[in-house]
Design a protein around this motif. Structure first.
Motif, short mmCIF file in Angstrom:
data_model
loop_
_atom_site.label_atom_id
_atom_site.label_comp_id
_atom_site.label_asym_id
_atom_site.label_seq_id
_atom_site.Cartn_x
_atom_site.Cartn_y
_atom_site.Cartn_z
N ALA B 25 -13.34 5.61 5.23
CA ALA B 25 -11.95 5.03 4.79
C ALA B 25 -11.92 4.38 3.37
O ALA B 25 -10.92 4.71 2.58
N ARG B 26 -12.84 3.43 3.22
CA ARG B 26 -12.66 2.82 2.13
C ARG B 26 -12.91 3.72 0.76
O ARG B 26 -12.26 3.37 -0.32
N LEU B 27 -13.90 4.54 0.99
CA LEU B 27 -14.37 5.48 -0.30
C LEU B 27 -13.40 6.35 -0.57
O LEU B 27 -12.86 6.88 -1.65
N TYR B 28 -12.47 7.06 0.49
CA TYR B 28 -11.55 7.69 0.29
C TYR B 28 -10.18 7.15 -0.28
O TYR B 28 -9.40 7.67 -1.06
N ALA B 29 -9.85 6.00 0.19
CA ALA B 29 -8.92 5.16 -0.37
C ALA B 29 -9.14 4.75 -1.94
O ALA B 29 -8.07 5.19 -2.79
N ASP B 30 -10.30 4.55 -2.17
CA ASP B 30 -10.59 4.43 -3.70
C ASP B 30 -10.20 5.69 -4.38
O ASP B 30 -9.92 5.81 -5.49
N PHE B 31 -11.03 6.77 -3.94
CA PHE B 31 -11.03 8.16 -4.50
C PHE B 31 -9.74 8.89 -4.72
O PHE B 31 -9.17 9.32 -5.85
N LEU B 32 -8.69 8.24 -3.72
CA LEU B 32 -7.48 8.68 -3.78
C LEU B 32 -6.35 7.85 -4.49
O LEU B 32 -5.38 8.10 -4.61
N GLY B 33 -6.92 6.67 -4.72
CA GLY B 33 -6.16 5.59 -5.43
C GLY B 33 -4.85 4.94 -4.60
O GLY B 33 -3.87 4.83 -4.92
N VAL B 34 -5.37 4.76 -3.36
CA VAL B 34 -4.35 4.08 -2.15
C VAL B 34 -4.93 2.82 -1.53
O VAL B 34 -6.19 2.89 -1.52
N PRO B 35 -4.04 2.13 -0.99
CA PRO B 35 -4.70 1.19 -0.03
C PRO B 35 -5.48 1.75 0.97
O PRO B 35 -5.22 2.65 1.59
N VAL B 36 -6.58 1.03 1.72
CA VAL B 36 -7.16 1.34 2.93
C VAL B 36 -6.38 1.49 4.11
O VAL B 36 -5.65 0.45 4.14
N PRO B 37 -6.13 2.27 4.72
CA PRO B 37 -5.37 2.51 5.88
C PRO B 37 -5.68 2.00 7.14
O PRO B 37 -6.84 1.54 7.34
N PRO B 38 -4.78 1.59 7.79
CA PRO B 38 -5.33 0.87 9.20
C PRO B 38 -6.00 2.06 9.93
O PRO B 38 -5.85 3.16 9.97
N VAL B 39 -6.99 1.67 10.84
CA VAL B 39 -7.83 2.56 11.63
C VAL B 39 -7.24 2.38 13.14
O VAL B 39 -7.18 1.18 13.64
N ARG B 40 -6.90 3.49 13.59
CA ARG B 40 -6.44 3.48 14.97
C ARG B 40 -7.25 4.01 15.81
O ARG B 40 -8.11 5.10 15.47
N THR B 41 -7.27 4.07 17.34
CA THR B 41 -8.00 4.76 18.26
C THR B 41 -7.26 5.22 19.12
O THR B 41 -6.01 5.01 19.42
N THR B 42 -7.75 6.58 19.52
CA THR B 42 -6.95 7.43 20.48
C THR B 42 -6.62 6.77 21.75
O THR B 42 -7.53 5.94 22.02
N ASP B 43 -5.58 7.14 22.51
CA ASP B 43 -5.30 6.51 23.72
C ASP B 43 -6.71 6.99 24.72
O ASP B 43 -7.23 7.73 24.60
N PRO B 44 -6.55 5.94 25.77
CA PRO B 44 -7.63 6.29 26.88
C PRO B 44 -6.89 7.68 27.73
O PRO B 44 -5.93 7.87 27.69
#
Lengths: 151, 151
Positions: B25-44
């Protein structure tokens, strides 16, 4: 990684390797509800000036395009038997997604900037009206990226 | 194949399997020039009602999203160790593209229509505000498709 290295964040193409482009183009056309598109062949090396892993790239491919959004297309790719990034990936991983593409300005500078970040050039060449480059970005982005520059 | 079976030809998501979503996510954020997005988890499973290959689907994933066009996003997916289409593909093929997604209306009917064409349901479930289904479309389309239906 250097930020916003391509100067764009817009994916404009998803490239998919296939073994039989006539069959796949027909299935995609039905699936997407559009006419079967023409299949075209990439130019010979003498015209494309293609280079693959540092040598003249004699590998060619047959291509078919489908619009799948306002500014996104799917490109079906059937490589020939000669060495290319298409042939290499088809042999190694089978049919499936080969790359995602971005439209850039300043191809040489973009390639140099990516190489400085550890993303080496895999293959590049010209087509009528522009040029392309495939980058080995799999370490960082987990997918090959293609740069496209139209004049 | 039945024509225009999904009632759409627009790809709205490219799903990419990764092993370490924070790093990717950090690498993609840098590559695309955007802030690092939140990581969320799918529901149980109790909430998502997920099913995978005909059984309750206990596999979950951590997700991060990036806008890569007016109506297209990249979804990074880090699966946990439990069985899921994400885990299965990561084990079999490694990191890389897992699916392309389409927005549909009438999930049940669309799944039934695809199954009638030899494209079986792989995994499906619910999320807040909608539902998803992964289809084994690899024979015909050479890539897994995901159907998304938002209420």
């Amino acid at each position: 990684m250097k930020k916003y290295i391509l100067g764009t964040s817009e994916v404009t193409q998803i490239g998919i390797l296939v073994r039989d482009i006539e069959t796949s183009a027909r299935l995609y056309a039905d699936f997407l509800g559009v006419p079967v598109p023409p299949v075209r062949t990439t130019d010979p090396q003498e015209k494309s000036k293609a280079r693959y892993r540092g040598k003249p790239g004699r590998g060619r491919a047959r291509l078919a395009f489908f619009k799948v959004g306002p500014n996104v297309e799917i490109e079906l790719i059937q490589p020939d038997a000669e060495p290319s990034t298409w042939r290499e990936d088809l042999d190694r991983r089978g049919e499936g997604v080969h790359h995602i593409a971005f439209q850039v300005k300043g191809m040489k500078e973009k390639i140099a900037a990516l190489e400085a970040e550890g993303m080496p050039l895999l293959q590049n060449g010209e087509y009528t009206g522009g040029r392309y480059a495939y980058i080995d970005s799999s370490r960082d982005l987990k997918v090959t990226i293609e740069l496209l520059e139209n004049d």
